[in-house]
Each structure stands twice: as structure tokens, then as C-alpha cells.
Design a protein around this motif. Structure first.
Motif, mmCIF file in Angstrom:
data_model
loop_
_atom_site.group_PDB
_atom_site.id
_atom_site.type_symbol
_atom_site.label_atom_id
_atom_site.label_comp_id
_atom_site.label_asym_id
_atom_site.label_seq_id
_atom_site.Cartn_x
_atom_site.Cartn_y
_atom_site.Cartn_z
ATOM 1 N N GLU A 30 0.832 -1.205 0.000
ATOM 2 C CA GLU A 30 0.000 0.000 0.000
ATOM 3 C C GLU A 30 0.862 1.248 0.000
ATOM 4 O O GLU A 30 0.598 2.203 -0.725
ATOM 5 C CB GLU A 30 -0.925 -0.019 1.223
ATOM 6 C CG GLU A 30 -1.900 1.137 1.281
ATOM 7 C CD GLU A 30 -1.363 2.334 2.029
ATOM 8 O OE1 GLU A 30 -1.814 3.455 1.746
ATOM 9 O OE2 GLU A 30 -0.486 2.164 2.884
ATOM 10 N N ARG A 31 1.902 1.248 0.812
ATOM 11 C CA ARG A 31 2.791 2.410 0.900
ATOM 12 C C ARG A 31 3.520 2.642 -0.429
ATOM 13 O O ARG A 31 3.596 3.763 -0.919
ATOM 14 C CB ARG A 31 3.794 2.176 2.026
ATOM 15 C CG ARG A 31 4.719 3.296 2.269
ATOM 16 C CD ARG A 31 4.013 4.431 2.947
ATOM 17 N NE ARG A 31 5.012 5.398 3.342
ATOM 18 C CZ ARG A 31 4.741 6.633 3.637
ATOM 19 N NH1 ARG A 31 3.501 7.045 3.651
ATOM 20 N NH2 ARG A 31 5.686 7.470 3.949
ATOM 21 N N PHE A 33 2.633 1.571 -3.460
ATOM 22 C CA PHE A 33 1.671 1.921 -4.501
ATOM 23 C C PHE A 33 1.244 3.371 -4.369
ATOM 24 O O PHE A 33 1.146 4.097 -5.370
ATOM 25 C CB PHE A 33 0.453 0.999 -4.415
ATOM 26 C CG PHE A 33 -0.514 1.157 -5.546
ATOM 27 C CD1 PHE A 33 -0.311 0.479 -6.729
ATOM 28 C CD2 PHE A 33 -1.612 1.993 -5.439
ATOM 29 C CE1 PHE A 33 -1.189 0.614 -7.790
ATOM 30 C CE2 PHE A 33 -2.494 2.142 -6.484
ATOM 31 C CZ PHE A 33 -2.281 1.452 -7.667
ATOM 32 N N ASP A 34 1.008 3.840 -3.153
ATOM 33 C CA ASP A 34 0.597 5.215 -2.917
ATOM 34 C C ASP A 34 1.686 6.193 -3.345
ATOM 35 O O ASP A 34 1.410 7.187 -4.026
ATOM 36 C CB ASP A 34 0.254 5.399 -1.441
ATOM 37 C CG ASP A 34 -0.355 6.754 -1.150
ATOM 38 O OD1 ASP A 34 -1.215 7.198 -1.943
ATOM 39 O OD2 ASP A 34 0.009 7.357 -0.115
ATOM 40 N N GLN A 35 2.917 5.924 -2.970
ATOM 41 C CA GLN A 35 4.010 6.806 -3.357
ATOM 42 C C GLN A 35 4.240 6.789 -4.862
ATOM 43 O O GLN A 35 4.528 7.823 -5.466
ATOM 44 C CB GLN A 35 5.288 6.427 -2.620
ATOM 45 C CG GLN A 35 5.259 6.807 -1.164
ATOM 46 C CD GLN A 35 6.557 6.479 -0.456
ATOM 47 O OE1 GLN A 35 7.431 5.789 -0.992
ATOM 48 N NE2 GLN A 35 6.694 6.960 0.768
ATOM 49 N N ALA A 37 1.943 6.166 -7.207
ATOM 50 C CA ALA A 37 0.834 6.875 -7.832
ATOM 51 C C ALA A 37 0.991 8.382 -7.674
ATOM 52 O O ALA A 37 0.733 9.145 -8.618
ATOM 53 C CB ALA A 37 -0.494 6.418 -7.239
ATOM 54 N N ASN A 38 1.416 8.831 -6.509
ATOM 55 C CA ASN A 38 1.638 10.267 -6.299
ATOM 56 C C ASN A 38 2.759 10.792 -7.182
ATOM 57 O O ASN A 38 2.655 11.885 -7.751
ATOM 58 C CB ASN A 38 1.946 10.556 -4.833
ATOM 59 C CG ASN A 38 0.718 10.505 -3.965
ATOM 60 O OD1 ASN A 38 -0.400 10.628 -4.439
ATOM 61 N ND2 ASN A 38 0.932 10.306 -2.675
ATOM 62 N N TYR A 41 1.411 11.026 -10.736
ATOM 63 C CA TYR A 41 0.477 12.147 -10.857
ATOM 64 C C TYR A 41 1.231 13.473 -10.940
ATOM 65 O O TYR A 41 0.927 14.318 -11.780
ATOM 66 C CB TYR A 41 -0.479 12.155 -9.657
ATOM 67 C CG TYR A 41 -1.462 13.290 -9.676
ATOM 68 C CD1 TYR A 41 -2.611 13.222 -10.448
ATOM 69 C CD2 TYR A 41 -1.244 14.432 -8.920
ATOM 70 C CE1 TYR A 41 -3.517 14.268 -10.471
ATOM 71 C CE2 TYR A 41 -2.141 15.476 -8.939
ATOM 72 C CZ TYR A 41 -3.280 15.399 -9.713
ATOM 73 O OH TYR A 41 -4.156 16.443 -9.730
#
Length: 62
Positions: A30-31, A33-35, A37-38, A41
Motif C-alpha cells: 500500500e505504501r 503503490f501510494d508513493q 501513484a503520487n 500524478y
């Protein structure tokens, strides 16, 4: 084959260690994937986000 046996005996043999392995794996995934994706973006919107253009619109009023 020895590596697979060692991983099985260490992480997947008991239900408690299997569940803990899944939980820790999910947290790391999760960590990451979140980083990722950010970062994607911000790369795709470079120069369009407020933090990139705010210097053009802010004034130093005191």
C-alpha cells in the motif's frame, strides 16, 4: 527447492505467521503503490499544480 522450503517453514507453516506475513506485505504494498501513484500524478501534471505555480501569484505583503 531448498529456498522454497525454508520460506514455507519460516512464514507460511503456521496460521499466525501466515496472517502476519500477509498484513505486513499489504502495508508495504500500500505504501509503495501510494508513493508511486503520487509520483506519477506529479510527473504528469508538472507545472500545473499549485505548488509549482504559486510563486507567480503570491505577493510578499506584510
Amino acid at each position: 527447492m531448498a529456498l522454497g522450503t525454508q520460506v514455507y517453514n519460516l512464514l507460511f507453516r503456521r496460521t499466525s505467521t501466515f496472517a502476519l506475513t500477509i498484513v505486513v506485505g499489504v502495508l508495504f504494498f500500500e505504501r509503495a503503490f501510494d508513493q508511486g501513484a503520487n509520483a506519477l500524478y506529479e510527473h504528469l501534471n508538472q507545472g500545473k499544480l499549485w505548488k509549482h505555480i504559486k510563486h507567480k501569484y503570491e505577493t510578499d505583503e506584510k
